[in-house]
Enzyme design. Structure first.
Site, PDB file in Angstrom:
ATOM      1  N   HIS A 197     -18.183  11.898  -2.814  1.00 46.34           N
ATOM      2  CA  HIS A 197     -17.075  11.258  -2.304  1.00 46.34           C
ATOM      3  C   HIS A 197     -16.795  10.095  -3.327  1.00 46.34           C
ATOM      4  O   HIS A 197     -15.825   9.087  -3.460  1.00 46.34           O
ATOM      5  CB  HIS A 197     -16.228  10.979  -1.442  1.00 46.34           C
ATOM      6  CG  HIS A 197     -15.890  12.226  -0.412  1.00 46.34           C
ATOM      7  ND1 HIS A 197     -16.904  12.936  -0.081  1.00 46.34           N
ATOM      8  CD2 HIS A 197     -14.644  12.828  -0.290  1.00 46.34           C
ATOM      9  CE1 HIS A 197     -16.140  14.121   0.556  1.00 46.34           C
ATOM     10  NE2 HIS A 197     -14.995  13.832   0.407  1.00 46.34           N
ATOM     11  N   GLY A 244     -16.402  16.238  -6.426  1.00 46.91           N
ATOM     12  CA  GLY A 244     -16.299  17.297  -5.593  1.00 46.91           C
ATOM     13  C   GLY A 244     -14.910  17.355  -4.773  1.00 46.91           C
ATOM     14  O   GLY A 244     -14.529  18.269  -4.125  1.00 46.91           O
ATOM     15  N   HIS A 245     -14.322  15.986  -4.616  1.00 46.77           N
ATOM     16  CA  HIS A 245     -13.095  16.075  -3.864  1.00 46.77           C
ATOM     17  C   HIS A 245     -12.185  15.473  -5.094  1.00 46.77           C
ATOM     18  O   HIS A 245     -12.223  14.122  -5.349  1.00 46.77           O
ATOM     19  CB  HIS A 245     -13.227  14.876  -2.744  1.00 46.77           C
ATOM     20  CG  HIS A 245     -11.902  15.157  -1.877  1.00 46.77           C
ATOM     21  ND1 HIS A 245     -10.678  15.365  -2.292  1.00 46.77           N
ATOM     22  CD2 HIS A 245     -11.999  15.392  -0.344  1.00 46.77           C
ATOM     23  CE1 HIS A 245      -9.734  15.533  -1.426  1.00 46.77           C
ATOM     24  NE2 HIS A 245     -10.585  15.825  -0.280  1.00 46.77           N
ATOM     25  N   HIS A 248     -10.816  24.219  -0.177  1.00 45.34           N
ATOM     26  CA  HIS A 248     -10.250  23.364   0.805  1.00 45.34           C
ATOM     27  C   HIS A 248      -9.039  22.703   0.349  1.00 45.34           C
ATOM     28  O   HIS A 248      -8.627  22.430  -0.749  1.00 45.34           O
ATOM     29  CB  HIS A 248     -11.335  22.079   0.605  1.00 45.34           C
ATOM     30  CG  HIS A 248     -11.041  20.756   1.415  1.00 45.34           C
ATOM     31  ND1 HIS A 248     -10.205  19.899   0.975  1.00 45.34           N
ATOM     32  CD2 HIS A 248     -11.503  20.463   2.705  1.00 45.34           C
ATOM     33  CE1 HIS A 248     -10.065  19.091   1.899  1.00 45.34           C
ATOM     34  NE2 HIS A 248     -11.133  19.050   2.981  1.00 45.34           N
ATOM     35  N   GLU A 287     -11.642  23.936   6.036  1.00 43.21           N
ATOM     36  CA  GLU A 287     -10.437  22.978   6.203  1.00 43.21           C
ATOM     37  C   GLU A 287      -9.341  23.676   4.916  1.00 43.21           C
ATOM     38  O   GLU A 287      -8.643  22.705   4.242  1.00 43.21           O
ATOM     39  CB  GLU A 287     -10.627  21.574   5.828  1.00 43.21           C
ATOM     40  CG  GLU A 287     -11.392  20.740   6.994  1.00 43.21           C
ATOM     41  CD  GLU A 287     -11.492  19.304   6.680  1.00 43.21           C
ATOM     42  OE1 GLU A 287     -11.052  18.551   7.563  1.00 43.21           O
ATOM     43  OE2 GLU A 287     -12.074  18.888   5.480  1.00 43.21           O
ATOM     44  N   CYS A 304      -2.735  15.746   5.774  1.00 42.02           N
ATOM     45  CA  CYS A 304      -3.117  15.586   4.229  1.00 42.02           C
ATOM     46  C   CYS A 304      -2.701  16.697   3.314  1.00 42.02           C
ATOM     47  O   CYS A 304      -2.368  16.444   2.207  1.00 42.02           O
ATOM     48  CB  CYS A 304      -4.498  15.201   3.940  1.00 42.02           C
ATOM     49  SG  CYS A 304      -4.994  13.959   4.681  1.00 42.02           S
ATOM     50  N   CYS A 335      -8.373  10.297   7.359  1.00 42.52           N
ATOM     51  CA  CYS A 335      -7.601  10.682   6.072  1.00 42.52           C
ATOM     52  C   CYS A 335      -6.165  10.711   6.546  1.00 42.52           C
ATOM     53  O   CYS A 335      -5.184  10.360   5.627  1.00 42.52           O
ATOM     54  CB  CYS A 335      -8.056  11.808   5.566  1.00 42.52           C
ATOM     55  SG  CYS A 335      -8.362  13.207   6.336  1.00 42.52           S
ATOM     56  N   CYS A 336      -5.685  11.612   7.464  1.00 41.58           N
ATOM     57  CA  CYS A 336      -4.414  11.875   7.548  1.00 41.58           C
ATOM     58  C   CYS A 336      -3.345  10.836   7.871  1.00 41.58           C
ATOM     59  O   CYS A 336      -2.340  10.567   7.675  1.00 41.58           O
ATOM     60  CB  CYS A 336      -4.350  12.945   8.590  1.00 41.58           C
ATOM     61  SG  CYS A 336      -5.172  14.462   8.218  1.00 41.58           S
TER      62      CYS A 336
HETATM   63 ZN   LIG Z   1      -6.363  14.460   6.452  1.00 41.39          ZN
END
Ligand SMILES: [Zn+2]
Length: 636
Positions: free
Chosen positions: A137, A188-189, A263, A315, A333, A399-400
């Protein structure tokens, strides 16, 4: 799809005056933003920024794949700064600004002379930077810090963090690309791509746009970067824990992708950046790729709430029409990012179908991620519960939390767009702005009690009379909308979801829009096997659910709605701070066999029982109990 088309009026130029979003915004300002800062401190995330120092202990142990979520702590800081900045645009707050500035001090000090900035690698593995883009990340963290820097600059005019991040972006641009000696990698993200487009829009520096394009177009090419990178680390690429590059949408080049896989949040951020780049570059092929993915997501992979990604394992997405309710992952998210993507698609093509999905995600699948009181959250947003789902105050992967707060705090930026020829309203609920159209300043004030009521009034106040288009979104759910100008009905011609009123506007003109909101029943496509024989309830933009707190007696799974039962909207001042409920004469299923046989040869008895449904986004704010969105429908 040209620069002459509509662009969002930025969040900082739109005031939120309506009760629904004003109340949510006040909660985010007063409770969510400060409490998130406290949680970032408690979780040691702020401490990790303070470099140089001996690295803090590993607070999040490595998992069986030798991975720790601690590697993306910087992103949480970036998202918090971004959310706090949007909030500051509504109300300056010296305490919050001091907290942001303290973080900026730390980031400034932690930045390496070559511009590199990452608290995990700088503090712990300085010689290993850029060695595991697939999992760790680094560019994602950079993207979120960059978005935070841009938002802070826009809100306050302070540019120190922006300067830090521009230096970092220069370093990234020197490191990655197709020139000799550069790494042909990408994250990757996905995330940095859309942040770079924002930076381009702020500074006009086209190199930022070029870097975003590079990351999007390089993704999924052969030889596969993540394979080579794993070999270089001494790892076997076949041991990739996610098993497939579909997980991060790098299985094939981005423009060739027609099915959304992997994802969900990664996919949504990627699609958002694709739409941004299609817009900025007038790239018809990239636009078509976006449209193919959009069709796939919205016709076969989206929950009725705008939630995305049924599976916890990745996810993300599984297969078309696989939309289980109780086990739905539907990460907050992902719904937030669906709103991002929908807004970008809307500006590629002013088509209300995109705004419908944006609104669906905003009011339902995303908003459900934040509690009423503003400091508890959902990571997963299931559509059915036996009472086992409880909101949490923090999460190992938070994250959310900041994704939903940055969305709510920037809600004003989703409401209105402007072009040289007019103004378009996408959302209603009390938004005000002053737009410049054809060189004339036009004050626009939209008032309504949306989403509870569909009566909307828009005052148009140009400095001098001027002709322009006033485009009003007529939501896909609104079947008998009416419009009047200064009290005189206007023939409603709806083109791709918008009624266009073109006239010479003068100070004091008032447009009234009426969007009737009868309660509606929705049915799932028959391939959604989990929803066969079930019905979901909608009123206006809100999806409803039945929760045990309003339907006491037994689990709400025993409730059904007869096909012919009428549903009434009923304002309930005692439900939270007031909410529109839906009430109907339902049935309660009771065992036919008094001895409780598990499989008796007779149907359950149907007992009359009142059914009360509340907006889905309000669930899990009272005593834990059962909930469901898809209610059994019975013949009688
Ligand atoms: Zn999240």
């Amino acid at each position: 799809m040209t620069k002459r088309s509509y662009s969002p009026v930025p969040f900082s130029e739109v005031a939120v005056t309506g009760p629904f979003w004003r109340e949510r915004l006040d909660v985010v300002l007063a409770r969510t933003i400060p409490s998130q800062h406290a949680r970032l401190a408690e979780a040691h995330i702020l401490e990790a920024l303070k470099l140089p120092q001996p690295p803090p202990p590993l607070y999040i142990p490595r998992n069986s794949h030798n991975f720790t979520m601690q590697v993306f702590w910087d992103s949480d800081v970036g998202k918090w700064i971004e959310a706090a900045s949007y909030a500051l645009a509504h109300r300056r707050d010296p305490d919050i600004e001091a907290k942001v500035d303290a973080i900026v001090d730390d980031l400034d000090r932690a930045q390496r002379p070559d511009g590199y900035l990452n608290s995990w690698y700088n503090g712990r593995e300085p010689d290993k930077r850029w060695t595991n883009l697939r999992d760790n990340h680094e560019l994602y963290n950079a993207g979120h810090l960059l978005e935070g820097a841009i938002a802070y600059f826009r809100a306050t005019g302070r540019r120190r963090l922006l300067d830090v991040m521009e230096r970092y972006v220069d370093h990234i641009a020197a490191t990655f690309g197709t020139a000799p000696g550069q790494k042909r990698g990408y994250c990757g993200h996905q995330e940095i791509e859309l942040a770079l487009v924002k930076l381009y829009r702020l500074t006009g520096d086209k190199r930022r746009l070029d870097l975003a394009s590079y990351f999007i177009d390089e993704r999924g090419r052969q030889p596969h970067y993540f394979t080579g990178e794993a070999l270089a680390r001494g790892d076997d690429p076949a041991d990739y824990w996610a098993k497939t590059y579909e997980y991060n949408q790098s299985h094939i080049p981005v423009r060739e992708q027609t099915r959304m896989v992997g994802h969900a949040v990664r996919g949504m951020y990627m699609a958002s950046a694709m739409a941004d780049l299609a817009f900025e570059r007038d790239d018809e092929a990239l636009k078509r790729a976006c449209e193919a993915l959009w069709r796939d997501v919205t016709t076969a992979q989206m929950y009725v709430t705008g939630g995305l990604g049924p599976s916890e394992t990745n996810e993300g997405f599984t297969e078309p029409y696989d939309l289980p309710n109780e086990s739905a992952y539907a990460e907050t998210c992902a719904a937030v990012a669906l709103a991002f993507w929908a807004q970008r698609m809307l500006h590629l093509d002013l088509d209300g179908a995109y705004a419908d999905v944006m609104e669906l995600a905003l009011y339902n699948g995303a908003l459900s991620g934040l509690s009423r009181e503003g400091s508890h959250y959902f990571y997963a947003n299931p559509l059915e519960s036996r009472g086992q789902h409880k909101r949490w105050a923090w999460h190992l992967c938070p994250c959310c939390t900041m994704n939903v707060s940055r969305l709510v705090a920037s809600i004003a930026g989703y409401a209105i767009s402007a072009s040289e020829s007019g103004v378009a309203f996408h959302l209603y609920g009390g938004f005000e702005t002053t737009a410049e159209i054809g060189g004339v300043k036009v004050a626009l004030s939209e008032r309504s009690d949306y989403p509870w009521h569909g009566g909307v009034e828009i005052r148009v106040e140009p400095e001098t009379p001027i002709a322009f288009d006033l485009k009003l979104r007529i939501p896909g759910w609104a079947h008998s909308a009416t419009v009047a100008v200064n009290g005189a009905p206007v023939e409603l011609v709806v083109e791709r979801g918008y009624a266009n009123i073109r006239r010479r506007w003068s100070r004091g003109d008032i447009v009234t829009l009426n969007l009737p909101m009868p309660p509606e029943r929705l049915y799932a496509h028959p391939r959604v096997r989990m929803d066969i024989g079930r019905v979901a309830l909608r009123r206006g933009p809100l999806i409803y659910c039945v929760e045990e707190a309003d339907n006491p007696g037994a689990a709400v799974q025993s409730l059904t709605l007869p096909r012919a039962a009428s549903l009434e909207a009923e304002w309930r001042a005692d439900v939270f701070d007031g909410a529109m409920t839906l009430v109907g004469e339902g049935r309660r299923l009771e065992p036919a066999d008094a001895r409780g046989a598990l499989y008796p040869p007779s149907q359950p008895r149907l007992k009359a029982d009142k059914v009360t449904a509340i907006p889905y986004h309000l669930w899990a704010n009272r005593e834990p109990g059962s909930m469901q969105v898809w209610i059994g429908e019975t013949v009688e």
